[in-house]
Design a protein around this motif. Structure first.
Motif, PDB file in Angstrom:
ATOM      1  N   CYS A  31      50.460  35.672  40.670  1.00 32.74           N
ATOM      2  CA  CYS A  31      51.123  34.786  39.712  1.00 32.74           C
ATOM      3  C   CYS A  31      51.009  35.407  38.324  1.00 32.74           C
ATOM      4  O   CYS A  31      50.275  36.375  38.116  1.00 32.74           O
ATOM      5  CB  CYS A  31      50.444  33.410  39.706  1.00 32.74           C
ATOM      6  SG  CYS A  31      50.563  32.538  41.265  1.00 32.74           S
ATOM      7  N   GLN A  32      51.707  34.826  37.356  1.00 33.57           N
ATOM      8  CA  GLN A  32      51.642  35.334  35.983  1.00 33.57           C
ATOM      9  C   GLN A  32      50.227  35.251  35.433  1.00 33.57           C
ATOM     10  O   GLN A  32      49.831  36.072  34.613  1.00 33.57           O
ATOM     11  CB  GLN A  32      52.605  34.567  35.090  1.00 33.57           C
ATOM     12  CG  GLN A  32      54.048  34.916  35.350  1.00 33.57           C
ATOM     13  CD  GLN A  32      54.985  34.191  34.390  1.00 33.57           C
ATOM     14  OE1 GLN A  32      54.598  33.260  33.698  1.00 33.57           O
ATOM     15  NE2 GLN A  32      56.242  34.628  34.368  1.00 33.57           N
ATOM     16  N   ASN A  33      49.459  34.262  35.891  1.00 32.28           N
ATOM     17  CA  ASN A  33      48.090  34.123  35.400  1.00 32.28           C
ATOM     18  C   ASN A  33      47.114  35.049  36.129  1.00 32.28           C
ATOM     19  O   ASN A  33      45.924  35.030  35.866  1.00 32.28           O
ATOM     20  CB  ASN A  33      47.620  32.670  35.515  1.00 32.28           C
ATOM     21  CG  ASN A  33      47.635  32.157  36.938  1.00 32.28           C
ATOM     22  OD1 ASN A  33      47.853  32.908  37.884  1.00 32.28           O
ATOM     23  ND2 ASN A  33      47.423  30.859  37.092  1.00 32.28           N
ATOM     24  N   GLY A  34      47.614  35.876  37.066  1.00 33.42           N
ATOM     25  CA  GLY A  34      46.783  36.835  37.771  1.00 33.42           C
ATOM     26  C   GLY A  34      46.201  36.321  39.079  1.00 33.42           C
ATOM     27  O   GLY A  34      45.595  37.077  39.828  1.00 33.42           O
ATOM     28  N   TYR A  35      46.382  35.040  39.356  1.00 31.49           N
ATOM     29  CA  TYR A  35      45.856  34.475  40.598  1.00 31.49           C
ATOM     30  C   TYR A  35      46.631  35.032  41.791  1.00 31.49           C
ATOM     31  O   TYR A  35      47.840  35.258  41.715  1.00 31.49           O
ATOM     32  CB  TYR A  35      45.970  32.950  40.610  1.00 31.49           C
ATOM     33  CG  TYR A  35      45.022  32.236  39.692  1.00 31.49           C
ATOM     34  CD1 TYR A  35      44.034  32.895  38.983  1.00 31.49           C
ATOM     35  CD2 TYR A  35      45.122  30.863  39.535  1.00 31.49           C
ATOM     36  CE1 TYR A  35      43.167  32.222  38.154  1.00 31.49           C
ATOM     37  CE2 TYR A  35      44.253  30.164  38.699  1.00 31.49           C
ATOM     38  CZ  TYR A  35      43.275  30.861  38.015  1.00 31.49           C
ATOM     39  OH  TYR A  35      42.414  30.184  37.197  1.00 31.49           O
TER      40      TYR A  35
END
Length: 129
Positions: A31-35
């Motif tokens: 995801c964009q948040n790195g998850y």
């Protein structure tokens, strides 16, 4: 799904899932948040990996044959090299030897349990007034 759900659904520790990713055995999306996010299809893939590892195959060999697995228990391997076939034959033969040994040990334990239970039943029957 997140790593916790994949872990729960496959019975695979999160650390091991990360290891599978490091080895290139699974590829979660980010995801964009790195998850990491895991596709539903990775549940079957992780179960395949675990089964192959439990059978004694090394991750380097699993990585080579995983692209040929399109769903559980179906293998398509049209571009197999003679070396790959020889390696797989050796692994198969090694597994067969392990199965024979495990079967022999299982049968010996079952026989031992039968004797112990029979003796225990006989002892209980003779000690009852």
């Amino acid at each position: 799904m997140r790593i916790g759900e994949l872990s729960e659904r496959t019975g695979t520790p999160r650390r091991l899932l990360r290891y599978y990713e490091e080895q290139g055995l699974i590829n979660p999306d980010r995801c964009q948040n790195g998850y990491r996010t895991y596709d539903e299809g990775l549940v079957d893939r992780v179960m395949q990996i675990r089964g192959l590892l439990d059978a004694g195959l090394p991750t380097r060999l699993i990585k080579q044959i995983l692209p040929c697995l399109d769903k559980p228990r179906v293998i398509h391997f049209s571009d197999a090299t003679p070396e790959m076939l020889a390696t797989l034959e050796q692994e198969r033969d090694r597994m067969t030897e392990r199965i024979t040994c495990l079967t022999r040990n299982r049968d010996a334990i079952a026989e031992y349990l039968d004797v112990v239970r029979d003796n225990h039943s006989s002892d209980a029957a003779t000690s009852t007034p």
